[in-house]
Enzyme design. Structure first.
Site, PDB file in Angstrom:
ATOM      1  N   GLY A 102       0.807  -1.220   0.000  1.00 52.54           N
ATOM      2  CA  GLY A 102       0.000   0.000   0.000  1.00 52.54           C
ATOM      3  C   GLY A 102       0.835   1.263   0.000  1.00 52.54           C
ATOM      4  O   GLY A 102       0.596   2.183  -0.777  1.00 52.54           O
ATOM      5  N   PHE A 103       1.846   1.275   0.860  1.00 54.93           N
ATOM      6  CA  PHE A 103       2.661   2.479   0.981  1.00 54.93           C
ATOM      7  C   PHE A 103       3.322   2.838  -0.346  1.00 54.93           C
ATOM      8  O   PHE A 103       3.313   3.985  -0.785  1.00 54.93           O
ATOM      9  CB  PHE A 103       3.719   2.287   2.067  1.00 54.93           C
ATOM     10  N   ASP A 273      13.896  -1.235   9.541  1.00 53.97           N
ATOM     11  CA  ASP A 273      14.300  -1.498   8.151  1.00 53.97           C
ATOM     12  C   ASP A 273      14.536  -0.164   7.478  1.00 53.97           C
ATOM     13  O   ASP A 273      13.992   0.857   7.909  1.00 53.97           O
ATOM     14  CB  ASP A 273      13.199  -2.225   7.383  1.00 53.97           C
ATOM     15  N   CYS A 311      36.046  -3.222  11.372  1.00 49.89           N
ATOM     16  CA  CYS A 311      35.009  -4.006  10.706  1.00 49.89           C
ATOM     17  C   CYS A 311      35.614  -5.316  10.201  1.00 49.89           C
ATOM     18  O   CYS A 311      36.701  -5.335   9.643  1.00 49.89           O
ATOM     19  CB  CYS A 311      34.426  -3.203   9.552  1.00 49.89           C
ATOM     20  N   CYS A 313      34.167  -7.260   7.923  1.00 51.46           N
ATOM     21  CA  CYS A 313      33.532  -7.680   6.671  1.00 51.46           C
ATOM     22  C   CYS A 313      34.588  -7.998   5.614  1.00 51.46           C
ATOM     23  O   CYS A 313      35.741  -7.585   5.720  1.00 51.46           O
ATOM     24  CB  CYS A 313      32.552  -6.621   6.172  1.00 51.46           C
TER      25      CYS A 313
HETATM   26 ZN    ZN Z   1      33.574  -3.383   6.492  1.00 52.31          ZN
END
Ligand code: ZN
Ligand code: ZN
Lengths: 395, 400
Positions: A102-103, A273, A311, A313
């Site tokens: 809907g949004f 989110d 980090c 990652c």
């Molecule tokens: Zn990273």
């Protein structure tokens, strides 16, 4: 109301902050156990911008979003059903959440019109008049098969005032009942109602209380983060969590800036989110505790550090800012590299928050976080106020 | 310094081993092989993390200078060479002059230098700048600066000129190279140019062979770029044969832009050892997956249907609800985890993941083809492989 059914959707509160309204929980869903507070990356079309499933697994991402409006159009509910749902279609084994569609309809399509029946709109493809009813939204969401579905709500812009807001609030409640009734897979898929009521405290409170009477697995706080004053935004958030049941998860829709996440966790929200971390990656912007690194900037051309030395990652393990600088505007691989980092950043931020709540050191975390983000102590006024309301005074 | 040893192959086919490469002295590469194609130092669409999920990666990363040259100052300051700068430090780095998939415009070279086409447009490389870049990049092997700007229409005068220039570039380069501390472990491949003029080609080979180079790059039959896909080796087969006859057997020969598998086998039979892998990239960019068969049938699989084309185009609507992998029995990450239907959806929605998944499959497929080529050579079954490869048509027709 129906007797409370036992379902797989259960929330176990592990620890609560003794100062703020923050808590850390385990939210059990059919496809994974989600640790909250959680940030859910947005995979609009059934893919998270250039990431492989294994990469998401390795980042320990346990839940992501799909957009019903987009998926309902392409590849469409028929194909998704034939594929055995979005999980099978995209090969994702962990949890999914879908919005109602809907949004996006109201914000993307100019001609959307809301009636008691549903959202009427002109098809952007063949121009025909179509209707998204609460039943239709759930039908599509059932075909997608996400662990958590959103009710179709009557969306009004967050700065709208007057009787339209009240009408939308009441209609949202009526539509919730239609959605709940239409759900064909209540054991596998739950529906979150959405607290509406604009920026009117009375209406929001009334809405929250009314929704709470339904047997649902969790609640969403909607209609915010649409450009309203931040001083009003946080008041609506804290009011909503005050009136929602303590033993159910609260999902604050569309919020994902680091500062907002930290403050809203303190105000008692569990799930978030936002497209921002993945969208900004496409333009070469990397998230760090001090804010944002725009890797396109010439300053990075001879900077041989990783984006963030803390980090873990795969991008930070192998690549320097200088190399990323040579790639960001040229090659798609740069988009994947920065996306991996940004998703890792969001997930790690939430992990740090959860750990600090477990150790009951969340207020200290907040202080450190704000000092790093604002070394000159020019904290945003609304954040100071919001945190004060939960007994944290920024120094 | 790089070593090349020809293996004693009983079937009369050429197969060798390259060893003692600059930064990877312990690793060896079997010829014939293709290099790992990169753009800006990375595999197209694939981060290191994703790339390392491929099980059959070539050891040699191919880094065309044209895109990277812009960043040589940063790489110089970095001090550890282009391989480490681009997070490819576990590979052997070969720097070529041009990118095989980027069009090189004709008419921009002169006796002072050669133009390459990067992201920022034209970059003119004279020998001094060229060597400054090599010293910053510290590759394991690099192609000597050359003027390969010739094709079938080039005049004799033009052919003489490119040979003169290329040899003069080579002398200047060797001069700087031999004095360079940073390039001590780096090998040079000399460029064989001269268009379609046999006398000039012969002169170029003889002169280049007499200089201290460790291998040869044969170019100048066509302008590099996407159209090279349709280049027929038959157009230059006699000349190529002549060139290779007078090249020393104990040094590797590299030829870029030999793309489809039938062309690879033909060039291999003529005596080429090293190829590039920009073909799987070009195939990926047109939303296709390679499906040609390179597995020589055994008794059990004999009679199985062969694909009709080298590739299938995943934008075709016939794949909309096709829940099979891109290619049956393919062991790549894409085929083990995703379906044609999903890739079709990603292409329809212009999602980045489509290119990533296709690139993984196409690289895997092409690298496996080279593995099969080497195996068929050592097993004496090259003729069987050729039969498989020459059967399908090249391009599919597509319904969207
Ligand atoms: Zn990273
Ligand atoms: Zn495959």
């Amino acid at each position: 109301m129906a007797a409370k059914a036992k379902h797989v959707f259960s929330l176990k509160i592990l620890a609560e902050c003794s100062t703020t309204k923050a808590r850390t929980c385990l939210f059990t869903l059919p496809h994974s156990v989600v640790e909250t507070p959680v940030f859910m990356p947005v995979g609009t079309q059934g893919t998270l911008k250039g990431l492989l499933l294994d990469q998401l697994d390795e980042l320990d991402c346990r839940i992501m979003l799909g957009n019903t409006y987009h998926l309902g159009h392409r590849p469409g509910p028929e194909l998704l059903e034939e594929a055995g749902g979005l999980h099978k279609f995209m090969g994702w084994k962990r949890s999914l959440l879908t919005d109602s569609g809907g949004f996006q309809m109201v914000s993307l399509l100019k001609l959307a019109e809301i009636t008691e029946d549903g959202v009427q709109f002109e098809s952007p493809h063949d121009g025909s008049i179509m209707m998204l009813t609460p039943e239709k939204s759930i039908e599509i969401q059932n075909a997608i098969g996400a662990d958590i579905m959103m009710q179709l709500d009557d969306v009004v812009h967050s700065t709208t005032t007057g009787p339209r807001v009240e009408e939308a609030m009441h209609r949202t409640i009526r539509w919730l009942d239609r959605c709940l009734k239409a759900n064909k897979r209540p054991k596998e898929q739950c529906i979150f109602p959405i607290v509406q009521g604009g920026l009117d405290s009375q209406l929001r409170k009334q809405c929250a209380i009314e929704l709470t009477k339904r047997d649902v697995a969790g609640f969403a706080v909607g209609g915010l983060s649409g450009g309203e004053e931040k001083s009003l935004f946080w008041k609506m958030v804290t009011l909503s969590t005050d009136h929602l049941p303590y033993e159910k998860p609260r999902y604050l829709m569309g919020v994902g800036f680091a500062v907002d996440l930290v403050v809203c966790v303190a105000l008692g929200c569990d799930m978030f989110d936002c497209v921002y971390p993945t969208r900004t990656a496409r333009f070469g912007s990397a998230l760090v505790d001090t804010g944002l690194l725009n890797l396109k900037n010439k300053n990075f051309s001879e900077d041989f550090q990783p984006i963030d030395k803390n980090c873990q990652c795969s991008t930070c393990k192998s690549y320097t800012r200088a190399y990323l600088h040579t790639m960001v505007t040229n090659e798609t691989v740069a988009c994947s590299l920065v996306t991996v980092h940004n998703v890792a950043y969001q997930l790690r931020l939430m992990k740090r928050i959860r750990e600090s709540i477990l150790e009951d050191k969340f207020p200290k975390f907040i202080q450190t976080f704000f000092t790093t983000m604002f070394p000159n102590k020019n904290y945003p006024e609304w954040a100071i106020e919001a945190l004060k309301s939960v007994n944290v005074n920024l120094r | 310094m790089m070593k090349f040893v020809l293996k004693n192959v009983k079937n009369g086919y050429r197969a060798g081993v390259i060893s003692e490469l600059g930064n990877q002295p312990d690793k060896t590469v079997d010829t014939p092989f293709c290099m790992l194609y990169t753009r800006g130092g990375s595999a197209p669409h694939l981060s290191r993390d994703v790339l390392n999920r491929l099980k059959n990666l070539p050891l040699v990363a191919h880094m065309p200078l044209n895109i990277l040259a812009d960043h040589h100052e940063a790489v110089r300051k970095f001090q550890h060479g282009i391989g480490k700068f681009a997070a490819m430090e576990d590979r052997v780095v070969y720097c070529s002059l041009h990118d095989p998939s980027t069009l090189v415009k004709s008419g921009y070279n002169d006796k002072h230098g050669v133009s390459v086409w990067g992201k920022g447009g034209k970059l003119k490389l004279d020998t001094e700048l060229f060597m400054k870049i090599q010293e910053s990049f510290q590759p394991d092997i690099y192609q000597a600066l050359s003027d390969g700007d010739t094709d079938i229409n080039s005049t004799r005068k033009r052919c003489i000129k490119v040979v003169d220039r290329t040899l003069s570039f080579l002398d200047s380069i060797l001069d700087i190279h031999n004095k360079s501390e940073r390039l001590k472990k780096t090998a040079i491949f000399g460029s064989i140019v001269g268009g379609y003029n046999e006398a000039e080609r012969v002169r170029c080979v003889k002169e280049t062979v007499s200089r201290p180079v460790q291998g040869f790059v044969i170019e100048g039959f066509f302008n590099p770029g996407p159209d090279t896909e349709h280049f027929q080796i038959n157009e230059c087969v006699n000349l190529l044969q002549k060139i290779i006859e007078i090249l020393p057997v104990d040094k590797p020969r590299l030829m870029q832009s030999i793309w489809p598998p039938d062309a690879v086998i033909q060039a291999y039979e003529l005596g080429i050892d090293i190829f590039d892998s920009s073909y799987p990239y070009v195939v990926t960019e047109r939303s296709s997956a390679l499906v040609f068969t390179y597995i020589i049938p055994t008794e059990e699989t004999e009679g199985e249907e062969l694909p009709e084309t080298y590739e299938i185009n995943l934008t075709d609507k016939k794949y909309f609800a096709d829940f099979s992998p891109l290619l049956k029995d393919c062991k790549c990450y894409t085929c083990e985890n995703y379906t044609r239907s999903y890739v079709n959806h990603l292409l329809n929605t212009k999602e980045l993941l489509a290119s990533i998944l296709l690139m993984i499959h196409n690289f895997h497929h092409y690298f496996e083809f080279f593995e099969s080529l080497r195996r068929s050579i050592s097993d004496g079954k090259l003729e069987d492989l050729k039969k498989l490869i020459n059967k399908p048509k090249k391009l599919p027709s597509v319904e969207r």
